[in-house]
Design an enzyme around this catalytic site. Structure first.
Site, PDB file in Angstrom:
ATOM      1  N   SER A  15      26.895  44.456  -1.758  1.00  0.00           N
ATOM      2  CA  SER A  15      25.993  43.683  -1.279  1.00  0.00           C
ATOM      3  C   SER A  15      26.318  43.443   0.352  1.00  0.00           C
ATOM      4  CB  SER A  15      27.078  42.346  -2.228  1.00  0.00           C
ATOM      5  OG  SER A  15      26.396  42.125  -3.338  1.00  0.00           O
ATOM      6  N   CYS A  16      25.614  42.918   0.892  1.00  0.00           N
ATOM      7  CA  CYS A  16      25.236  42.260   2.147  1.00  0.00           C
ATOM      8  C   CYS A  16      27.024  41.448   2.110  1.00  0.00           C
ATOM      9  CB  CYS A  16      24.393  41.800   2.818  1.00  0.00           C
ATOM     10  SG  CYS A  16      24.600  40.688   4.140  1.00  0.00           S
ATOM     11  N   PRO A  17      27.838  41.091   3.195  1.00  0.00           N
ATOM     12  CA  PRO A  17      28.035  41.663   3.903  1.00  0.00           C
ATOM     13  C   PRO A  17      28.367  43.651   4.028  1.00  0.00           C
ATOM     14  CG  PRO A  17      29.127  39.771   4.580  1.00  0.00           C
ATOM     15  CD  PRO A  17      28.942  40.372   3.023  1.00  0.00           C
TER      16      PRO A  17
END
Lengths: 77, 137
Positions: A15-17
């Site tokens: 997942s981001c980041p």
């Protein structure tokens, strides 16, 4: 001219980041001019890699998508 | 881009800690120095060797929000703690405990998570913030 990949980074399912964080960690180990290939599935990564390249000066040479996997090729500044 | 970012991290719920960690990691990845000031319940989340905490979320999360957060964690999302640790690896991230909050929670320097770099007062925070942006989370 074919691009010679110095290192490949698998950032799929992160997942981001984390794709950008892992990229920033990986690029520190490379020399100027080396090429890093990153694969990612985070839908925000297309805009994020473009932005990261613009801000840090590491050149985004290629950006494409295949079967839901984004691929980015970066040349270290 | 090297404009500093200062964050007053007041909240101790996992969702806000995660949001602060994401913003910090993103800033560190583009070369912005980040200064985090841990106040109140934000500091409470940074106790060393604390008992495993029950996952806490902001009240608006509700049961559905909790289920969504649990699902993302089960899928392997990095915790806020891991995200901050990696942000420190790629950039300049300074995490400081607010000295008033240390008194409030009756904490000493040895009670703090190793991610915390030190203890400071609000004046030192504003000096570090200088002309950069400030976030309150």
């Amino acid at each position: 001219m074919t691009i010679s990949i110095s290192q490949s980074l698998d950032a799929r399912n992160l997942s981001c980041p984390m794709p950008i964080v892992k990229t920033a960690i990986a690029i520190k180990t490379l020399a100027s001019g080396d090429v890093l290939e990153v694969s990612a599935t985070d839908p925000g990564s297309v805009k994020d890699f473009d932005a990261w390249s613009k801000i840090t000066g590491n050149e985004l040479i290629e950006s494409d998508v295949q079967d839901g996997v984004f691929r980015f090729v970066l040349r270290k500044k | 881009m090297d404009e500093p970012l200062a964050i007053s991290l007041f909240s101790g719920t996992d969702d806000k800690l995660q949001a602060a960690a994401v913003l910090t990691a993103g800033a560190a990845a583009v070369g912005r120095p980040v200064h985090i000031f841990l106040q109140y319940w934000g500091l409470d989340a940074f106790r060393a060797n604390g008992a495993p905490r029950e996952r806490l979320l902001a009240p608006e999360a509700g049961p559905e929000g909790l289920a969504a957060v649990e699902a993302l964690a089960t899928a392997g999302q990095a915790s806020w703690h891991d995200t901050l640790a990696q942000a420190k690896e790629i950039g300049e991230v300074d995490i400081q405990a607010c000295s008033l909050s240390m008194d409030l929670l009756r904490l000493g320097p040895d009670d703090l998570d190793p991610l915390v770099d030190g203890v400071e007062g609000v004046t030192a925070f504003w000096l570090a913030a200088s002309e950069g942006q400030v976030l309150f989370i």
